[in-house]
Design an enzyme around this catalytic site. Structure first.
Site, PDB file in Angstrom:
ATOM      1  N   GLU A   1       3.160  -0.750 -12.320  1.00 22.47           N
ATOM      2  CA  GLU A   1       3.122  -0.564 -13.764  1.00 22.47           C
ATOM      3  C   GLU A   1       2.229   0.634 -14.063  1.00 22.47           C
ATOM      4  OE1 GLU A   1       2.240  -4.060 -16.012  1.00 22.47           O
ATOM      5  OE2 GLU A   1       3.568  -5.240 -14.759  1.00 22.47           O
TER       6      GLU A   1
ATOM      7  N   ARG B   1      -0.873  -9.871 -18.300  1.00 18.42           N
ATOM      8  CA  ARG B   1      -0.514 -11.047 -17.500  1.00 18.42           C
ATOM      9  C   ARG B   1      -1.428 -11.126 -16.275  1.00 18.42           C
ATOM     10  NH1 ARG B   1       5.730 -10.206 -16.611  1.00 18.42           N
ATOM     11  NH2 ARG B   1       5.060  -8.047 -16.707  1.00 18.42           N
TER      12      ARG B   1
ATOM     13  N   GLU C   1      11.934  -4.077  -5.545  1.00 21.97           N
ATOM     14  CA  GLU C   1      11.347  -2.995  -6.327  1.00 21.97           C
ATOM     15  C   GLU C   1       9.859  -2.904  -5.989  1.00 21.97           C
ATOM     16  OE1 GLU C   1      12.760  -0.742  -8.569  1.00 21.97           O
ATOM     17  OE2 GLU C   1      10.771  -0.095  -7.930  1.00 21.97           O
TER      18      GLU C   1
ATOM     19  N   ASN D   1       3.321  -6.937  -0.972  1.00 18.81           N
ATOM     20  CA  ASN D   1       2.317  -7.306  -1.966  1.00 18.81           C
ATOM     21  C   ASN D   1       1.191  -8.143  -1.349  1.00 18.81           C
ATOM     22  OD1 ASN D   1       3.319  -5.835  -4.032  1.00 18.81           O
ATOM     23  ND2 ASN D   1       4.361  -7.498  -5.066  1.00 18.81           N
TER      24      ASN D   1
ATOM     25  N   CYS E   1       2.438  -9.228 -10.530  1.00 22.64           N
ATOM     26  CA  CYS E   1       3.053  -9.323  -9.199  1.00 22.64           C
ATOM     27  C   CYS E   1       2.150  -9.899  -8.125  1.00 22.64           C
ATOM     28  CB  CYS E   1       3.550  -7.950  -8.759  1.00 22.64           C
ATOM     29  SG  CYS E   1       4.932  -7.382  -9.744  1.00 22.64           S
TER      30      CYS E   1
HETATM   31  C1  UDX Z   1       1.905  -4.043  -7.617  1.00 21.70           C
HETATM   32  C2  UDX Z   1       2.349  -3.246  -6.383  1.00 21.70           C
HETATM   33  O1  UDX Z   1       1.455  -2.142  -6.197  1.00 21.70           O
HETATM   34  C3  UDX Z   1       3.773  -2.748  -6.566  1.00 21.70           C
HETATM   35  O2  UDX Z   1       4.188  -2.092  -5.382  1.00 21.70           O
HETATM   36  C4  UDX Z   1       4.685  -3.945  -6.839  1.00 21.70           C
HETATM   37  O3  UDX Z   1       6.006  -3.519  -7.090  1.00 21.70           O
HETATM   38  C5  UDX Z   1       4.178  -4.739  -8.048  1.00 21.70           C
HETATM   39  O4  UDX Z   1       2.817  -5.118  -7.828  1.00 21.70           O
HETATM   40  P1  UDX Z   1       1.134  -3.485 -10.107  1.00 21.70           P
HETATM   41  O5  UDX Z   1       1.084  -4.955 -10.331  1.00 21.70           O
HETATM   42  O6  UDX Z   1       1.754  -2.609 -11.136  1.00 21.70           O
HETATM   43  O7  UDX Z   1       1.907  -3.153  -8.722  1.00 21.70           O
HETATM   44  O8  UDX Z   1      -0.358  -2.996  -9.939  1.00 21.70           O
HETATM   45  P2  UDX Z   1      -1.239  -2.288  -8.825  1.00 21.70           P
HETATM   46  O9  UDX Z   1      -1.471  -0.886  -9.197  1.00 21.70           O
HETATM   47  O10 UDX Z   1      -0.754  -2.561  -7.460  1.00 21.70           O
HETATM   48  O11 UDX Z   1      -2.613  -3.095  -9.047  1.00 21.70           O
HETATM   49  C6  UDX Z   1      -2.670  -4.499  -8.822  1.00 21.70           C
HETATM   50  C7  UDX Z   1      -4.059  -4.998  -9.072  1.00 21.70           C
HETATM   51  O12 UDX Z   1      -4.970  -4.501  -8.082  1.00 21.70           O
HETATM   52  C8  UDX Z   1      -4.656  -4.587 -10.419  1.00 21.70           C
HETATM   53  O13 UDX Z   1      -5.396  -5.659 -10.940  1.00 21.70           O
HETATM   54  C9  UDX Z   1      -5.551  -3.412 -10.064  1.00 21.70           C
HETATM   55  O14 UDX Z   1      -6.596  -3.228 -10.964  1.00 21.70           O
HETATM   56  C10 UDX Z   1      -6.048  -3.846  -8.702  1.00 21.70           C
HETATM   57  N1  UDX Z   1      -6.471  -2.716  -7.847  1.00 21.70           N
HETATM   58  C11 UDX Z   1      -5.544  -1.813  -7.393  1.00 21.70           C
HETATM   59  C12 UDX Z   1      -7.805  -2.587  -7.464  1.00 21.70           C
HETATM   60  O15 UDX Z   1      -8.654  -3.408  -7.860  1.00 21.70           O
HETATM   61  N2  UDX Z   1      -8.167  -1.551  -6.633  1.00 21.70           N
HETATM   62  C13 UDX Z   1      -7.261  -0.652  -6.158  1.00 21.70           C
HETATM   63  O16 UDX Z   1      -7.660   0.249  -5.391  1.00 21.70           O
HETATM   64  C14 UDX Z   1      -5.909  -0.778  -6.555  1.00 21.70           C
END
Ligand code: UDX
Length: 441
Positions: A163, A336, A159, A216, A268
């Site tokens: 979020e 988390r 997946e 990831n 994640c």
């Molecule tokens: C992530 C992956 O994007 C997704 O494909 C996978 O299925 C699950 O893990 P998620 O954990 O929901 O998704 O968050 P994401 O939007 O990817 O952000 C992860 C972290 O990176 C957050 O702490 C966010 O604040 C940070 N982030 C993201 C940044 O600091 N800058 C960015 O440009 C994007």
């Protein structure tokens, strides 16, 4: 084996069980029922189940509640407590259970194996098990061994939803990946997601399992790269936002996932990068670039603490920090592995007191264990009152529209550390605040 006597659904409509109503299971169940399938969702947590039965979503996720309600009112989605009950008569069973991080960084598979042994005797003949939980290479084989059913095929279907945008991501994914030695079973799983137009990658189970970790780890490395460049921009007097524009127009680089911040977190990226290192170690291979991304992320959080220390006058003694944002990113209530909480813990360890506000946290949540080190308030204005530094740690858009001239009158000292580069620095400067962003002045 259990015999099912319920009527066969219409052609193209499948009977599907989803085990686990968490961040992956809920959108999966909602979207599959939206595609017209008959879905039974199993959740053993009574509180979650009750919330679902009241027609509400137990997690903050845009569009999810409406889709769940729609599924339940049309009868295409029902909830049950036991996985064993959910799988009766199901042609496909999605495993969407937790794979938390063990002490050595590897993924803890006990929830998966427990679910597999619970459902094994109740599966219909020829059922296809679809594993959506993020798992180390070889887990499809492990599930098959636990099931001990020669007639049942297990398929990996990682997946990639984020979020906050889980429903939209599930409805129109960038790609669908399905891995199995039985390619026909893999193709049948890919068909379940309707005609989203997304490319489908069908591969073997091991490659499919690794794709999730590689995705990831790549994203985490990209973020550590841009956060490191932000630090370099500060060191040489450059502007990271212009730097992103300058590199991003190169199509090979692009603009996505290059927003500098306080470090990456969530359920994640930290867990999956640690698990990839554990998988590599076990295979006798060194993924030094991923180890570098992880240590660079820890460094980024320390850099933010150092910025807050500077803004506080070089000490945290008798200093109160007003924190805006506790969730790991905006548009989710998930805390988390939130960088905001790692940073606030470091601040408290250094002697500061924290007054915090987050749109998804109320004073009623104050007894949650992860919030024990902060005092939460029901409004941003209350949280920043009497503070020496405002630290903006999560990019909730509403923080942009706060009345900073009113806040100027509430704080003990006008200093802002904007770890998400969310605010208009000129505006807060004009109001008399000192301002420190990430990679820009
Ligand atoms: C992530 C992956 O994007 C997704 O494909 C996978 O299925 C699950 O893990 P998620 O954990 O929901 O998704 O968050 P994401 O939007 O990817 O952000 C992860 C972290 O990176 C957050 O702490 C966010 O604040 C940070 N982030 C993201 C940044 O600091 N800058 C960015 O440009 C994007």
């Amino acid at each position: 084996m259990t015999t099912d006597r319920s009527p066969m659904p219409k052609a193209g409509v499948r009977r599907i069980a989803v085990v686990g109503a968490g961040y992956v299971g809920l959108p999966t169940a909602a979207v599959l029922s939206h595609h017209g399938h008959m879905v039974t969702l199993a959740e053993r947590d009574e509180r979650r189940l009750e919330i679902l039965r009241q027609g509400r979503s137990p997690i903050v996720e845009h569009g999810l509640e409406e889709m769940l309600k729609d599924g339940m009112s049309t009868g295409r989605l029902r909830t049950v407590r036991s996985a064993a009950e959910a799988v009766v008569g199901a042609e496909f069973v999605f495993l969407c259970v937790e794979t938390p991080q063990s002490a050595d960084g590897s993924a803890d598979l006990s929830f998966i194996t427990a679910a597999a042994s619970e459902i094994a005797p109740h599966l219909a003949d020829g059922a296809i098990i679809v594993n959506k939980s993020t798992v180390p290479v070889g887990t499809v084989g492990l599930i098959e061994r636990v099931l001990g059913r020669a007639d049942v095929v297990t398929v990996s279907n990682p997946e990639f939803l984020r979020e906050g945008t889980a429903v939209a991501d599930s409805l129109s994914p960038d790609r669908v990946v399905v891995g199995a030695d039985d390619r026909e079973a893999a193709a049948r799983v890919a068909e379940l997601f309707g005609d989203s137009g997304a490319p489908v990658v069908i591969t073997d189970a091991t490659t499919s399992e690794l794709i999730k970790y590689a995705s990831n780890a790549f994203l985490a490395t990209k973020l550590t790269f841009i956060n490191t460049m932000a630090g370099l921009c500060e060191a040489v007097g450059a502007d990271v936002l212009d730097l992103v524009l300058g590199i991003g127009y190169d199509k090979r680089i692009g603009f996505e996932f290059l927003r500098p911040g306080p470090g990456w977190g969530g359920s994640c990226l930290p867990k999956d990068t640690a698990a990839l290192v554990a998988i590599s170690n076990a295979a006798g291979y060194d993924v030094s670039i991923v180890r570098g991304a992880i240590s660079g992320n820890d460094e980024q959080m320390r850099r933010v603490v150092a910025k807050i220390a500077t803004a506080a006058g070089g000490t945290f003694r008798d200093r109160t920090i007003g924190v805006l944002g506790l969730s790991f990113k905006a548009n989710t209530g998930d805390r988390r592995d939130s960088p905001a909480l790692s940073i606030t813990k470091m601040l408290v360890a250094a002697g500061a007191s924290i007054r915090a506000f987050d749109p998804t946290v109320t004073t009623a949540d104050a007894d949650q264990p992860d919030l024990a080190h902060v005092t939460v308030f029901d409004s941003a204005y209350e949280a920043v009152t009497g503070t020496h530094v405002i630290a903006l740690l999560t990019e909730w858009q509403e923080f942009r529209w706060l009345d900073y001239s009113k806040i100027r009158g509430l704080v003990a000292n006008p200093a802002i550390v904007d770890a998400r580069n969310l605010l208009e620095s000129g505006l807060v400067h004009r109001l008399g605040f000192s301002y420190s962003g990430i990679g820009r002045s």
